[in-house]
Design a protein around this motif. Structure first.
Motif, mmCIF file in Angstrom:
data_model
loop_
_atom_site.group_PDB
_atom_site.id
_atom_site.type_symbol
_atom_site.label_atom_id
_atom_site.label_comp_id
_atom_site.label_asym_id
_atom_site.label_seq_id
_atom_site.Cartn_x
_atom_site.Cartn_y
_atom_site.Cartn_z
ATOM 1 N N THR A 35 -1.117 4.393 6.347
ATOM 2 C CA THR A 35 -1.776 3.991 5.111
ATOM 3 C C THR A 35 -2.666 5.134 4.615
ATOM 4 O OG1 THR A 35 -3.727 3.091 6.196
ATOM 5 C CG2 THR A 35 -1.800 1.635 5.996
ATOM 6 N N PRO A 36 -3.210 5.026 3.395
ATOM 7 C CA PRO A 36 -4.093 6.092 2.891
ATOM 8 C C PRO A 36 -5.303 6.345 3.788
ATOM 9 C CG PRO A 36 -3.412 4.679 1.094
ATOM 10 C CD PRO A 36 -2.928 4.028 2.344
ATOM 11 N N ASN A 37 -5.722 5.354 4.580
ATOM 12 C CA ASN A 37 -6.846 5.548 5.497
ATOM 13 C C ASN A 37 -6.410 6.118 6.841
ATOM 14 O OD1 ASN A 37 -8.676 4.457 3.634
ATOM 15 N ND2 ASN A 37 -8.200 2.374 4.291
ATOM 16 N N ASN A 38 -5.160 6.541 6.905
ATOM 17 C CA ASN A 38 -4.604 7.122 8.129
ATOM 18 C C ASN A 38 -4.486 6.103 9.259
ATOM 19 O OD1 ASN A 38 -3.359 9.527 8.869
ATOM 20 N ND2 ASN A 38 -5.069 10.127 10.169
ATOM 21 N N PRO A 47 0.826 -1.205 0.000
ATOM 22 C CA PRO A 47 0.000 0.000 0.000
ATOM 23 C C PRO A 47 0.858 1.252 0.000
ATOM 24 C CG PRO A 47 0.096 -0.935 2.193
ATOM 25 C CD PRO A 47 0.793 -1.906 1.283
ATOM 26 N N PRO A 48 0.328 2.366 -0.491
ATOM 27 C CA PRO A 48 1.068 3.629 -0.379
ATOM 28 C C PRO A 48 1.227 3.972 1.097
ATOM 29 C CG PRO A 48 -0.791 3.815 -1.908
ATOM 30 C CD PRO A 48 -0.966 2.532 -1.169
ATOM 31 N N LEU A 49 2.464 4.102 1.547
ATOM 32 C CA LEU A 49 2.746 4.351 2.954
ATOM 33 C C LEU A 49 3.408 5.711 3.117
ATOM 34 C CD1 LEU A 49 4.223 0.859 3.878
ATOM 35 C CD2 LEU A 49 1.970 1.719 4.505
ATOM 36 N N ARG A 61 3.662 1.640 13.883
ATOM 37 C CA ARG A 61 4.270 2.917 14.247
ATOM 38 C C ARG A 61 4.730 3.668 13.012
ATOM 39 N NH1 ARG A 61 8.723 1.173 18.185
ATOM 40 N NH2 ARG A 61 7.158 -0.406 18.696
ATOM 41 N N TYR A 62 5.170 4.898 13.231
ATOM 42 C CA TYR A 62 5.782 5.715 12.192
ATOM 43 C C TYR A 62 6.807 6.614 12.846
ATOM 44 C CZ TYR A 62 2.959 9.725 13.707
ATOM 45 O OH TYR A 62 2.397 10.743 14.436
ATOM 46 N N ARG A 107 6.246 6.662 16.760
ATOM 47 C CA ARG A 107 4.997 7.047 17.407
ATOM 48 C C ARG A 107 3.890 6.090 17.003
ATOM 49 N NH1 ARG A 107 5.418 13.546 16.070
ATOM 50 N NH2 ARG A 107 7.139 13.966 17.509
ATOM 51 N N SER A 108 2.917 5.988 17.882
ATOM 52 C CA SER A 108 1.766 5.132 17.620
ATOM 53 C C SER A 108 0.516 5.810 18.160
ATOM 54 C CB SER A 108 1.960 3.768 18.286
ATOM 55 O OG SER A 108 0.872 2.911 17.985
ATOM 56 N N TYR A 109 -0.629 5.340 17.724
ATOM 57 C CA TYR A 109 -1.879 5.874 18.260
ATOM 58 C C TYR A 109 -2.056 5.453 19.719
ATOM 59 C CZ TYR A 109 -3.498 7.319 13.647
ATOM 60 O OH TYR A 109 -3.629 7.942 12.439
ATOM 61 N N THR A 110 -2.752 6.282 20.465
ATOM 62 C CA THR A 110 -3.091 5.942 21.842
ATOM 63 C C THR A 110 -3.869 4.623 21.854
ATOM 64 O OG1 THR A 110 -3.238 8.298 22.383
ATOM 65 C CG2 THR A 110 -4.263 6.741 23.916
ATOM 66 N N PRO A 111 -3.545 3.695 22.754
ATOM 67 C CA PRO A 111 -4.287 2.422 22.810
ATOM 68 C C PRO A 111 -5.788 2.662 22.947
ATOM 69 C CG PRO A 111 -2.338 2.325 24.208
ATOM 70 C CD PRO A 111 -2.451 3.742 23.734
ATOM 71 N N LEU A 112 -6.581 1.750 22.370
ATOM 72 C CA LEU A 112 -8.035 1.930 22.344
ATOM 73 C C LEU A 112 -8.613 2.130 23.739
ATOM 74 C CD1 LEU A 112 -9.097 -0.702 19.661
ATOM 75 C CD2 LEU A 112 -9.198 1.791 19.462
ATOM 76 N N ALA A 113 -8.105 1.407 24.703
ATOM 77 C CA ALA A 113 -8.651 1.497 26.059
ATOM 78 C C ALA A 113 -8.402 2.851 26.706
ATOM 79 C CB ALA A 113 -8.060 0.387 26.926
ATOM 80 N N GLN A 114 -7.458 3.635 26.172
ATOM 81 C CA GLN A 114 -7.105 4.914 26.767
ATOM 82 C C GLN A 114 -7.619 6.107 25.957
ATOM 83 O OE1 GLN A 114 -2.852 5.047 27.465
ATOM 84 N NE2 GLN A 114 -2.789 2.906 28.106
#
Length: 388
Positions: A60-63, A32-34, A99-100, A121-128
């Motif tokens: 990814t293109p869907n963020n 995929p385009p990254l 991550r990115y 970096r990564s997104y905040t975990p779903l539970a948080q």
């Protein structure tokens, strides 16, 4: 019209930036385009001519963030096209999270090689997550991942010297050692002045990973490093802070497990570069760096990015003229005039050591050279306004 996904071949000819789509073999997986993945080259040994690209993570293109690892290698080269093979790798053990803004390097020790992944970096975990900050990002833990692609296993190491997560840092590998400098910490909103030395020993048993903090680091994020000789590198660009570019350049010398960083002669930056708020780019190999700046609204073409080539020379080539600039331009499909501030300079990336086009390549794009889209399945449809 249809556009190939993600990967293009770039070359500079007569001060013009030339771009053409890369082709993939029929047995390739979908890449995929990254945006801003970690990327490095993998050789059978430190001086081999043939190599593969390792690609990990990115948006990814869907963020969404990707945790996948791909191997990309050149399998066929003709006068009209280059054909790559892309394979997705499965890992077991301590698999790094999606991550990115991280780095990946290859080290060589005792006749063996491993890949080393750090930062990001990564997104905040779903539970948080909360509604107000659903897509907020956090620093990844400052763990060091050793990846053995031969056996498909990954092991993480927690080192006491690495206390903060870093992203958009610089990493340089030589033999069994990786040097990490700069980078931004979201938790502290600082750019680390530390210089870390990671030494990887690969005996017959378990690997040994040690970290040493060295003096002489540089507080910078999103800087670019290009190699000009076997032991010399040049550090270019980046940011001192969110609103301050770093216009100074440094020469980095790696010899006998030692590192020396000295300030070098900077090029005569053009007024556009000096006064722009944001710049971006990446190493193109062989001592060349591609730099881009968003066009201002007052320009004739308001939705343009303007690109510059910075060519760095070693002392043995020209002691008096160490850095020179040449200018070229290429339009962009985005208008940066009213955009939000960029997150460092991650929006633009090129891989190093890319093969240049053959001399007899035509300058214009020829649709007849393309493979049948129905056979390759490696195409997506852009919006109606796409002009590529």
């Amino acid at each position: 019209r249809s556009c190939p996904t993600g990967v293009f071949l770039l070359d500079i000819k007569q001060n013009e930036l030339k771009m053409k789509p890369a082709f993939f073999s029929k047995d390739s997986c979908y890449l995929p385009p990254l945006r801003y993945p970690a990327l490095c080259t993998l050789r059978s040994d430190a001086r081999a001519d043939e190599y593969q690209y390792i690609i990990h993570g990115g948006k990814t293109p869907n963020n969404d963030l990707s945790d996948k690892i791909y191997f990309m290698s050149l399998v066929n080269k003709t006068s009209k096209k280059m054909v790559f093979q892309c394979i997705e790798k499965d890992l077991g053990g301590d698999v790094p999270e999606a991550r990115y803004g991280h780095t990946i390097n290859v080290v060589h020790s005792r006749g063996k090689s491993m890949s080393v992944l750090f930062g990001g970096r990564s997104y905040t975990p779903l539970a948080q997550r909360t509604t107000e900050k659903w897509n907020s990002v956090v620093d990844c833990l400052p763990s060091v991942f050793l990846i053995d692609f031969e056996f498909g296993c990954c092991t993480s190491y927690v080192l006491p010297e690495l206390q903060d997560g870093l992203s958009f840092h610089v990493s340089i590998a030589r033999d069994d050692t990786i040097y990490i400098l700069g980078g931004h910490s979201l938790q502290n909103n600082t750019r680390s002045p530390n210089l870390y030395k990671l030494k990887i020993d690969l005996p017959l048993g378990s690997p040994a990973v040690t970290c040493t903090i060295l003096p002489g680091g540089i507080s910078v994020s999103s800087a670019i490093v290009t190699q000009i000789s076997d032991t010399e590198f040049v550090l270019v660009g980046g940011y001192h802070s969110d609103n301050q570019k770093r216009l100074a350049c440094n020469t980095i010398v790696l010899e006998d497990s030692k590192i020396e960083i000295v300030e070098s002669v900077s090029p005569e930056w053009t007024p556009d570069i000096k006064h722009c708020r944001t710049w971006f780019g990446c190493d193109m190999g062989t001592g060349s760096v591609l730099l881009g700046i968003p066009g201002a609204n007052k320009q004739i073409i308001p939705d343009a990015n303007y690109f510059y080539i910075l060519r760095c020379k070693g002392a043995e080539e020209d002691k008096e003229e160490e850095l020179i600039t040449q200018i070229c331009s290429q339009t962009s499909s985005e208008d940066p005039g009213d955009s939000t501030p960029f997150e460092d300079s991650e929006e633009f990336s090129f891989s190093a050591e890319a093969n240049t086009f053959d001399a007899d390549d035509a300058d214009t794009y020829n649709e007849d050279d393309e493979e049948d889209e129905s056979e390759t399945g490696y195409w997506i449809t852009c919006c109606a306004s796409c002009n590529i």
